[in-house]
Design an enzyme around this catalytic site. Structure first.
Site, PDB file in Angstrom:
ATOM      1  N   ASP A 143       0.847  -1.189   0.000  1.00 58.18           N
ATOM      2  CA  ASP A 143       0.000   0.000   0.000  1.00 58.18           C
ATOM      3  C   ASP A 143       0.886   1.245   0.000  1.00 58.18           C
ATOM      4  OD1 ASP A 143      -2.250   1.611   0.348  1.00 58.18           O
ATOM      5  OD2 ASP A 143      -2.003   1.618   2.511  1.00 58.18           O
ATOM      6  N   THR A 177      -3.106   5.156  -3.859  1.00 54.92           N
ATOM      7  CA  THR A 177      -2.052   5.916  -3.175  1.00 54.92           C
ATOM      8  C   THR A 177      -0.730   5.825  -3.926  1.00 54.92           C
ATOM      9  OG1 THR A 177      -1.838   3.977  -1.780  1.00 54.92           O
ATOM     10  CG2 THR A 177      -2.984   5.829  -0.856  1.00 54.92           C
ATOM     11  N   THR A 178      -0.461   4.639  -4.513  1.00 54.80           N
ATOM     12  CA  THR A 178       0.787   4.510  -5.284  1.00 54.80           C
ATOM     13  C   THR A 178       0.678   5.336  -6.564  1.00 54.80           C
ATOM     14  OG1 THR A 178       0.902   2.259  -4.461  1.00 54.80           O
ATOM     15  CG2 THR A 178       2.418   2.839  -6.201  1.00 54.80           C
ATOM     16  N   ASP A 181      -8.658  -0.518   2.261  1.00 57.63           N
ATOM     17  CA  ASP A 181      -8.704   0.146   0.951  1.00 57.63           C
ATOM     18  C   ASP A 181      -9.989  -0.218   0.212  1.00 57.63           C
ATOM     19  OD1 ASP A 181      -6.291   1.095   1.595  1.00 57.63           O
ATOM     20  OD2 ASP A 181      -5.214   0.358  -0.150  1.00 57.63           O
TER      21      ASP A 181
END
Length: 540
Positions: A60, A93-94, A390
């Site tokens: 994550d 998020t990445t 998530d």
């Protein structure tokens, strides 16, 4: 000779100008390289070891960013956008970090050639605005009134969010579970009403969803095993009261003349305790939960009267029980009536793995649920918890804003084509800047290919050709090393994820480009060393 003007304290570092912007961009590139390989279903995981030796395995982006101890001031903005994306949308998020890094990389030649930062910032903002507008135009909105279709949409979004995590083998099982969990919540979809508990042992498929509240058995005294462990529609008392003899304060002093007086003091204490216990018993409550300890006398008392008790219940679990079963948390037993007692259809204490759990099901106001995760290793369960978090966030977002786009690099390629077409109609420097942003957007599909070990140039050329022909949902097909229509393949993401990621990445880019000077104050105690012979004692 002009006297020298000293403005800043000795030891202050100041760097400014174009070289400063370039060095900030390079620092951000280094951060991006840390998370670049975690993108997508074939992304690698990172093993982070903290100073205390605690190891965390994660895929994550936000978790990795939090654990990286970043000192560079400009690179910290990338950590912040990853955190904000995690808090706002939960997934992507990445992607947001990679996008920001690529935007900066594409802007670097312009900075080096001497284009003014403000012009670049204006171009980036314009490109972002056009991109967000375009996403809103092409996003697919399924029919909301059709329950089955909505459920399918949510499951597809959850499965896509889990596709890049450790648990992608079981994503069908978990996506159904996550959607069930979110469907149980009320209109506001509060995240803290989904409790997640971890029990070591067992397989991942043993993970279960409890439609109600479950928490670990608390510390208990003798007499606890004599209490019944199952009830049907019991009344539940939720307390914030200590049900045990209070130890006297160390410095309290009671002066007594004779033994009878001492006996009265002791009796008074017992009377107070028994008085509380009797009121609880008479109220008809069968299950007594308290935030504070319930002592051995009270435990035995309840056991004799076929009542169940648990002391030292964690605060959040007590609050969730209150939300699910009704009633209220009491600080006194003076006024115990049905109005302040909760109830549920079934209560039982059940063994799950090595732990016992108290489980309340069939709650009348059940707007809460608990997921009990099973798994072999501690790190594995923690990563599963992060992945579920998530997915839950994504399902909440998709339920509120039901527009979806195709993932797997499809929407980025379409945006890239759209911005390229627009840039040709603009005269002036913005034309270059917008087409640079269009190039930057291709980093997502390219990285997906690189992480899976495909030939990214080949696949990107195919994608460009397909998008130019008007196939707007063509994206990378990881399973067959080719391109495919990701809308049909059900790789769906809420459009909000993409909009948020683009906006956050462009804001970070603008912020870093607008900084042209860094002034670092010396740390206290790092001033110039005292003069004198080393080792010589200074006179005081």
């Amino acid at each position: 000779m002009q006297p020298q003007i000293i403005l800043l304290k000795e030891g202050t570092e100041a760097s400014q100008g174009r070289s400063q912007i370039i060095s900030n961009i390079n620092a951000c590139q280094a951060i991006v390289d840390c998370v670049r390989t975690t993108l997508g279903p074939r992304g690698m995981d990172k093993l982070m070891v903290e100073a205390q030796g605690k190891a965390t395995i994660s895929n994550d982006g936000a978790t990795i960013m939090k654990l990286l101890d970043v000192v560079h001031p400009a690179a910290k903005t990338l950590v912040d956008i990853a955190k904000s994306q995690d808090a706002e949308v939960g997934d992507g998020t990445t992607s947001v970090v990679i996008l920001a890094g690529e935007f900066l990389k594409q802007m670097k030649p312009f900075v080096e050639e001497g284009v003014h930062s403000q012009i670049i910032i204006r171009g980036v903002r314009k490109a972002t605005q056009l991109a967000v507008q375009f996403i809103n135009e092409i996003a697919v909105k399924p029919k909301k009134d059709d329950e089955v279709e909505l459920r399918q949409l949510l499951e597809k979004c959850a499965a896509t969010a889990m596709g890049s995590k450790l648990i992608n083998q079981q994503k069908d099982f978990f996506s159904r579970m996550v959607v069930d969990a979110v469907m149980m919540l009320d209109e506001l979809l509060p995240l803290n009403m989904i409790g997640i508990k971890k029990v070591p042992g067992g397989a991942l498929e043993d993970t279960l969803l409890v439609a109600g509240v479950a928490f670990k058995k608390t510390f208990s005294y003798a007499g606890f095993e004599m209490q019944p462990k199952q009830y049907t529609s019991p009344k539940i008392a939720l307390l914030n009261i200590e049900l045990e003899l209070k130890a006297e304060r160390d410095n309290a002093e009671v002066r007594l003349e004779n033994v009878e007086e001492y006996q009265k003091v002791v009796d008074a204490e017992w009377t107070i305790l028994y008085d509380k216990l009797e009121k609880l018993h008479l109220s008809g409550a069968k299950v007594v939960l308290s935030k504070l300890p319930i002592g051995d006398v009270a435990t035995q008392y309840f056991a004799d009267r076929d009542m169940f008790c648990a002391g030292r219940v964690p605060d959040e679990d007590l609050k969730r029980t209150m939300k699910a079963c009704g009633g209220s948390i009491l600080t006194t037993v003076a006024d115990l009536g049905d109005s302040v007692l909760g109830t549920c259809e079934h209560f039982e204490e059940k063994q799950i793995g090595g732990d016992r759990f108290n489980i309340f099901t069939g709650c009348p106001q059940a707007k809460t649920c608990t997921i009990i995760i099973r798994g072999g290793a501690e790190q594995f369960m923690e990563e599963t918890e992060r992945s579920l978090h998530d997915a839950i966030m994504i399902v909440r977002r998709a339920k509120k804003n039901d527009a979806v786009v195709a993932g797997g690099g499809a929407i980025e390629m379409e945006l890239s084509k759209h911005l390229r077409d627009i840039s040709r109609t603009i005269a002036g420097k913005e034309q270059m800047l917008i087409s640079a942003i269009a190039r930057a957007l291709e980093v997502i599909p390219r990285q997906l290919c690189d992480n899976a070990g495909f030939d990214s140039t080949n696949i990107l050329n195919k994608l460009r050709q397909k998008h130019a022909q008007g196939n707007r949902w063509m994206g990378v097909d990881i399973l067959n090393e080719d391109v495919a229509d990701n809308m049909e393949k059900c790789v769906w993401e809420p459009s909000l994820v993409k909009i948020n990621a683009l906006s956050a990445a462009s804001e970070a880019t603008c912020l870093i480009l607008s900084v042209d000077e860094t002034i670092k104050n010396p740390k206290s105690g790092e001033g110039p060393a005292p003069q004198g012979r080393p080792g010589a004692r200074r006179p005081f």
